[in-house]
Design a protein around this motif. Sequence first.
Motif, PDB file in Angstrom:
ATOM      1  N   ALA A 101      64.379   7.044  61.444  1.00 51.33           N
ATOM      2  CA  ALA A 101      63.652   8.299  61.245  1.00 51.33           C
ATOM      3  C   ALA A 101      62.360   8.062  60.474  1.00 51.33           C
ATOM      4  O   ALA A 101      61.353   8.745  60.694  1.00 51.33           O
ATOM      5  CB  ALA A 101      64.534   9.294  60.496  1.00 51.33           C
ATOM      6  N   LEU A 138      59.979   6.485  63.191  1.00 49.41           N
ATOM      7  CA  LEU A 138      59.617   7.344  64.323  1.00 49.41           C
ATOM      8  C   LEU A 138      59.455   8.778  63.847  1.00 49.41           C
ATOM      9  O   LEU A 138      60.431   9.504  63.691  1.00 49.41           O
ATOM     10  CB  LEU A 138      60.697   7.280  65.409  1.00 49.41           C
ATOM     11  N   ALA A 145      58.516  11.265  65.371  1.00 47.21           N
ATOM     12  CA  ALA A 145      58.892  12.282  66.359  1.00 47.21           C
ATOM     13  C   ALA A 145      60.321  12.769  66.154  1.00 47.21           C
ATOM     14  O   ALA A 145      60.607  13.950  66.359  1.00 47.21           O
ATOM     15  CB  ALA A 145      58.716  11.725  67.762  1.00 47.21           C
ATOM     16  N   ILE A 146      61.233  11.869  65.751  1.00 50.85           N
ATOM     17  CA  ILE A 146      62.612  12.334  65.610  1.00 50.85           C
ATOM     18  C   ILE A 146      62.933  12.761  64.182  1.00 50.85           C
ATOM     19  O   ILE A 146      63.967  13.356  63.926  1.00 50.85           O
ATOM     20  CB  ILE A 146      63.635  11.260  66.065  1.00 50.85           C
ATOM     21  N   ARG A 147      62.033  12.465  63.229  1.00 52.77           N
ATOM     22  CA  ARG A 147      62.354  12.722  61.833  1.00 52.77           C
ATOM     23  C   ARG A 147      62.642  14.202  61.569  1.00 52.77           C
ATOM     24  O   ARG A 147      63.722  14.561  61.121  1.00 52.77           O
ATOM     25  CB  ARG A 147      61.218  12.246  60.940  1.00 52.77           C
ATOM     26  N   PRO A 170      63.111  16.924  63.617  1.00 53.51           N
ATOM     27  CA  PRO A 170      64.270  17.540  64.276  1.00 53.51           C
ATOM     28  C   PRO A 170      65.598  17.060  63.687  1.00 53.51           C
ATOM     29  O   PRO A 170      66.495  17.865  63.443  1.00 53.51           O
ATOM     30  CB  PRO A 170      64.147  17.086  65.734  1.00 53.51           C
ATOM     31  N   LEU A 171      65.712  15.759  63.417  1.00 48.62           N
ATOM     32  CA  LEU A 171      66.959  15.213  62.874  1.00 48.62           C
ATOM     33  C   LEU A 171      67.289  15.844  61.530  1.00 48.62           C
ATOM     34  O   LEU A 171      68.403  16.332  61.300  1.00 48.62           O
ATOM     35  CB  LEU A 171      66.845  13.689  62.736  1.00 48.62           C
TER      36      LEU A 171
END
Lengths: 261, 394
Positions: free
Chosen positions: B212, B215, B217-219, B221-222
């Motif tokens: 996370a 990246l 981009a996923i941080r 939302p996660l």
Amino acid sequence: MIRPGLLLRLVVFTALIAFLAMPDRFAGLLAPLTDNGAPAIYNQGSLVSLTLSHLFTVALATSAATIVAVGLAIFVTRPAGAEFLALSRAAVNIGQTFPPVAVLALSVPAMGFGEGPTRLALFLYGLLPIFENSLVGLSTLPPAVVESASAMGMTGRQRLLKVELPLAMPLIIEGIRLSAVIGLATATIGSTVAAKGLGEVIVAGLQSNNLAFVVQGGVITGILAVLISDGFQILARRTSKRRGASPQASRPATDGQQAPV
Amino acid sequence: MTTLADAATDGAATPRIDRLGVVIAILMAVALALPFVTFRATRIAAGNGLRLFDALPPTAAAAVGAVLIAALVTAVANRRPSLRLALGALALVALALGAGAAGTHLTPADSPYARIAPGSGFWVGLFAGAILMTDAMVRLKLGPVGRLIALAVTVALVAGLLASGAWSHLSLIAEYRSRADVFWREAINHVILAGGSLAAAVVIGLPLGVVAYQLRAIRDPLINVLNIIQTIPSMALFGILIAPLGWVAANVPGAHAIGIRGIGTAPAFLALFLYSLLPMVANTVVGLNGVSRAVVDAARGMGLTVFQRLLQVEMPLALPVVLTGIRIVLVQNIGLATVAALIGGGGFGVFLFQGLGQTATDLILLGALPPVALAFAAAVVLDAAIEISGRGKA
């Protein structure tokens, strides 16, 4: 333009209201979770009234905790209360290692069964995050701001009401959010000591082996917790925006983290 | 005007009398006035409060009273932290020994059902003594090693008191004796639930946090999803997980054989694991974010690969923040594992909820005190570890 996150929350909220208003319409959805023709919708009380008394218990305890905790935080950050500051920090740290369920259980010998111990435990435990956040908010104000307020000729009281509290408000609201979420969860456990609330549905489901009860009680409380938490977060964002550019954003607080209960 | 007002408040900041001491002294006085122990004819009969001098033989009562009064006087009249610490500790020891002695003194030889439990005076006194000690420790600015030693001494004292049989006539111990086997079995369950879910969260959460961190981009939302999970009340999450796990147990070959069930340990463990992910992932990201760019650039300049950089430079520097995540997880899981008993997950909660069901105060205490003590000890140990690991790092 409505953002997708907000839209999702509106949909979830509408679904919750619809379920609470006409639970029987949803019986078909939950029926696969039951055995031997057991009822799919909780039938030992109205879900609406359980939800309302659950929310009332949380609202009552959290409001009381807010008044007391913010008052205490103001007191220990004034010169008159300074000698209590270090100890109260340590006490909050220690207090937060106590599991809320233990606080709830230990209130029973003192208060008996029913709403009493639940409200007491919610209040006591709810004090901690609000006090901690208010303390951080009030004790880490930029000194320049406080000094210029004094230089403008503000009295201690004016400074508190017009400068310090408004600046600390986003953090205080964050503390109230944590306290309300913890309270909601503890009130669920409160059903094991005969407090009226949504935990009753889960407990009844566990006792009669009726998964439909367990799931509906769990989902309603879960949704309530998420929505209430979101509401406070929006409020906190509003207040910090209104204050303009926020030095608060970079301030070490609780990192928006919380412990589930 | 302002300066005058400020001067007045500044003057008030250094009063001659220690007002915290006055509060502690008042609590101590209340403790002396309240019943020291309660006597019950049977396990769940109504209690009868006995004051210090009714609960103990005169000499013992006088000794306990004298120590408490000495602590009371010290709280008001003496500001030396080391003395206050000593008197606070002495007060706690006197209360503990006094309660045990009262148990022995009051238990009638012919009535094995009589129960003697510490009364409200004991608890208020314990609270006052603990505040006196905490305040002294804060003022002494005890370092991490000092705090660990204090914890070790406390654990040794309590273990010694338990082993010596000084408390053997107290109702809590009687309650323990009648279910010692089950107690230790549930204690192990509790530790496995809390520690095992922590271990799983470290194994999964650390790499997830590193990913996370790298990246973007996923941080968000996660972290958002983990945040929502964190908000769901434990009883609700335990309950919600019963349905899918029950389905898995019934339909996935082999799942039942490895212990996956709809109710019991499996949903509790899974819920604790899910709760643990947020502090692990978020603190890993925050810790790695906090590593200074200059250090990372220097490591790159030295020719370290991405992997070497992560293991040798970034992770060690992020360690204190990651440890903070572990502390949050461990303390919260020890508490939450108590709730697991509601869905048959075992742990100390078994006694707590049984006690609530039978309105047996001693049984409630038997279930509530061990997790409180465990969580407190875990917090002290990890706080010390965080402080030690953070030394010498920018």
